[in-house]
Write a protein that holds these residues in place. Structure first.
Motif, PDB file in Angstrom:
ATOM      1  N   ASP A   1      91.727  49.365  27.201  1.00 37.63           N
ATOM      2  CA  ASP A   1      92.702  48.620  28.112  1.00 37.63           C
ATOM      3  C   ASP A   1      92.168  47.239  28.581  1.00 37.63           C
ATOM      4  O   ASP A   1      92.648  46.510  29.390  1.00 37.63           O
ATOM      5  CB  ASP A   1      93.232  49.524  28.856  1.00 37.63           C
ATOM      6  N   ARG A   2      90.629  47.015  28.362  1.00 38.63           N
ATOM      7  CA  ARG A   2      90.057  45.776  28.827  1.00 38.63           C
ATOM      8  C   ARG A   2      90.336  44.605  28.000  1.00 38.63           C
ATOM      9  O   ARG A   2      90.079  43.435  28.254  1.00 38.63           O
ATOM     10  CB  ARG A   2      88.351  46.198  28.920  1.00 38.63           C
ATOM     11  N   ILE A   3      90.956  44.682  26.936  1.00 38.58           N
ATOM     12  CA  ILE A   3      91.283  43.598  25.900  1.00 38.58           C
ATOM     13  C   ILE A   3      92.563  43.124  26.425  1.00 38.58           C
ATOM     14  O   ILE A   3      93.561  43.818  26.611  1.00 38.58           O
ATOM     15  CB  ILE A   3      91.330  44.193  24.467  1.00 38.58           C
ATOM     16  N   ASP A   4      92.467  41.692  26.518  1.00 39.65           N
ATOM     17  CA  ASP A   4      93.567  40.979  27.032  1.00 39.65           C
ATOM     18  C   ASP A   4      93.546  39.575  26.658  1.00 39.65           C
ATOM     19  O   ASP A   4      92.622  39.109  26.470  1.00 39.65           O
ATOM     20  CB  ASP A   4      93.750  41.249  28.616  1.00 39.65           C
TER      21      ASP A   4
ATOM     22  N   ALA B   1      89.886  38.231  25.547  1.00 41.68           N
ATOM     23  CA  ALA B   1      88.684  38.724  26.033  1.00 41.68           C
ATOM     24  C   ALA B   1      88.552  40.236  25.915  1.00 41.68           C
ATOM     25  O   ALA B   1      89.451  40.883  25.746  1.00 41.68           O
ATOM     26  CB  ALA B   1      88.904  38.384  27.540  1.00 41.68           C
ATOM     27  N   GLY B   2      87.615  40.816  26.223  1.00 36.11           N
ATOM     28  CA  GLY B   2      87.294  42.255  26.142  1.00 36.11           C
ATOM     29  C   GLY B   2      86.842  42.873  24.811  1.00 36.11           C
ATOM     30  O   GLY B   2      86.685  44.064  24.683  1.00 36.11           O
ATOM     31  N   VAL B   3      86.714  42.219  23.639  1.00 34.19           N
ATOM     32  CA  VAL B   3      86.612  42.684  22.580  1.00 34.19           C
ATOM     33  C   VAL B   3      84.954  42.746  22.434  1.00 34.19           C
ATOM     34  O   VAL B   3      84.204  41.574  22.544  1.00 34.19           O
ATOM     35  CB  VAL B   3      87.135  41.873  21.426  1.00 34.19           C
ATOM     36  N   ARG B   4      84.410  43.807  22.174  1.00 34.53           N
ATOM     37  CA  ARG B   4      83.023  44.031  21.712  1.00 34.53           C
ATOM     38  C   ARG B   4      82.637  44.700  20.591  1.00 34.53           C
ATOM     39  O   ARG B   4      83.331  45.453  20.232  1.00 34.53           O
ATOM     40  CB  ARG B   4      82.305  44.895  22.911  1.00 34.53           C
ATOM     41  N   ILE B   5      81.550  44.265  20.031  1.00 36.04           N
ATOM     42  CA  ILE B   5      80.920  45.061  18.848  1.00 36.04           C
ATOM     43  C   ILE B   5      79.217  44.924  18.813  1.00 36.04           C
ATOM     44  O   ILE B   5      78.723  44.033  19.348  1.00 36.04           O
ATOM     45  CB  ILE B   5      81.495  44.078  17.496  1.00 36.04           C
ATOM     46  N   HIS B   6      78.761  46.154  18.625  1.00 40.02           N
ATOM     47  CA  HIS B   6      77.249  46.182  19.016  1.00 40.02           C
ATOM     48  C   HIS B   6      76.997  45.882  20.404  1.00 40.02           C
ATOM     49  O   HIS B   6      75.935  45.480  20.536  1.00 40.02           O
ATOM     50  CB  HIS B   6      76.610  45.234  17.857  1.00 40.02           C
ATOM     51  N   GLY B   7      77.996  46.329  21.306  1.00 35.36           N
ATOM     52  CA  GLY B   7      77.509  45.993  22.776  1.00 35.36           C
ATOM     53  C   GLY B   7      77.674  44.741  23.267  1.00 35.36           C
ATOM     54  O   GLY B   7      77.283  44.284  24.087  1.00 35.36           O
TER      55      GLY B   7
ATOM     56  N   ASP C   1      78.321  33.055  24.937  1.00 39.64           N
ATOM     57  CA  ASP C   1      77.199  33.831  24.641  1.00 39.64           C
ATOM     58  C   ASP C   1      77.507  35.081  23.735  1.00 39.64           C
ATOM     59  O   ASP C   1      76.909  36.156  24.021  1.00 39.64           O
ATOM     60  CB  ASP C   1      76.270  34.191  25.857  1.00 39.64           C
ATOM     61  N   ALA C   2      78.399  34.824  23.047  1.00 41.31           N
ATOM     62  CA  ALA C   2      78.857  36.020  22.017  1.00 41.31           C
ATOM     63  C   ALA C   2      78.120  36.048  20.886  1.00 41.31           C
ATOM     64  O   ALA C   2      77.692  35.237  20.300  1.00 41.31           O
ATOM     65  CB  ALA C   2      80.433  35.569  21.727  1.00 41.31           C
ATOM     66  N   LEU C   3      78.188  37.435  20.152  1.00 40.53           N
ATOM     67  CA  LEU C   3      77.558  37.484  18.956  1.00 40.53           C
ATOM     68  C   LEU C   3      78.168  36.698  17.665  1.00 40.53           C
ATOM     69  O   LEU C   3      77.433  35.837  17.114  1.00 40.53           O
ATOM     70  CB  LEU C   3      77.940  38.896  18.470  1.00 40.53           C
ATOM     71  N   ALA C   4      79.439  36.429  17.811  1.00 40.52           N
ATOM     72  CA  ALA C   4      80.143  35.668  16.704  1.00 40.52           C
ATOM     73  C   ALA C   4      81.598  35.235  17.217  1.00 40.52           C
ATOM     74  O   ALA C   4      81.938  35.614  18.407  1.00 40.52           O
ATOM     75  CB  ALA C   4      80.321  36.564  15.367  1.00 40.52           C
ATOM     76  N   GLY C   5      82.301  34.313  16.669  1.00 42.73           N
ATOM     77  CA  GLY C   5      83.588  33.757  16.825  1.00 42.73           C
ATOM     78  C   GLY C   5      84.403  33.966  15.590  1.00 42.73           C
ATOM     79  O   GLY C   5      83.964  33.392  14.254  1.00 42.73           O
ATOM     80  N   VAL C   6      85.492  34.588  15.651  1.00 46.96           N
ATOM     81  CA  VAL C   6      86.411  34.577  14.505  1.00 46.96           C
ATOM     82  C   VAL C   6      87.860  34.058  14.997  1.00 46.96           C
ATOM     83  O   VAL C   6      88.054  33.861  16.041  1.00 46.96           O
ATOM     84  CB  VAL C   6      86.649  36.077  14.002  1.00 46.96           C
TER      85      VAL C   6
END
Length: 122
Positions: free
Chosen positions: A30-33, A47-53, A83-88
């Motif tokens: 529920d943090r994804i919004d 916001a709130g989508v995480r992968i590999h922390g 400062d994210a791992l990637a952008g899609v």
């Protein structure tokens, strides 16, 4: 009927809401919004989508024409801002309203980062 600026913004907002709600439900988080707009230092639409922390930037597009080079550059710039791992890019797939059936676009560099959890240098 052709889109004007207001109708295009409304369609984009609806699509962002559809994707945020679909991801939150599918991932049980529920943090994804939808993300609050941040102006020049935009950090993506969801916001709130995480992968590999690490954060993952998602840029949503509900456009009649496809502009993959521009869209992926935008997602990568926003990933840097966040400062994210990637952008899609998640793009509207005509003929379906199921959020999990929409298109996802990215570079292979970003795909490798998602698989490995490591940012791939240029």
């Amino acid at each position: 009927m052709a889109r004007n600026r207001a109708s295009a913004k409304a369609a984009g907002s609806r699509f962002e809401r559809l994707i945020a709600d679909g991801l939150a439900l599918a991932l049980g988080d529920d943090r994804i919004d939808r993300r609050v707009k941040t102006g020049a230092k935009d950090r993506g639409d969801i916001a709130g989508v995480r992968i590999h922390g690490q954060r993952l930037v998602i840029e949503c597009k509900d456009c009649a024409t496809t502009s993959l080079p521009q869209w992926t550059r935008e997602a990568q710039l926003e990933a840097g801002n966040d400062d994210a791992l990637a952008g899609v890019v998640v793009a509207k797939r005509r003929g379906t309203t199921d959020p999990l059936d929409q298109w996802v676009h990215m570079t292979v560099r970003d795909l490798v980062a998602l698989i490995t959890g490591q940012t791939q240098e240029r």
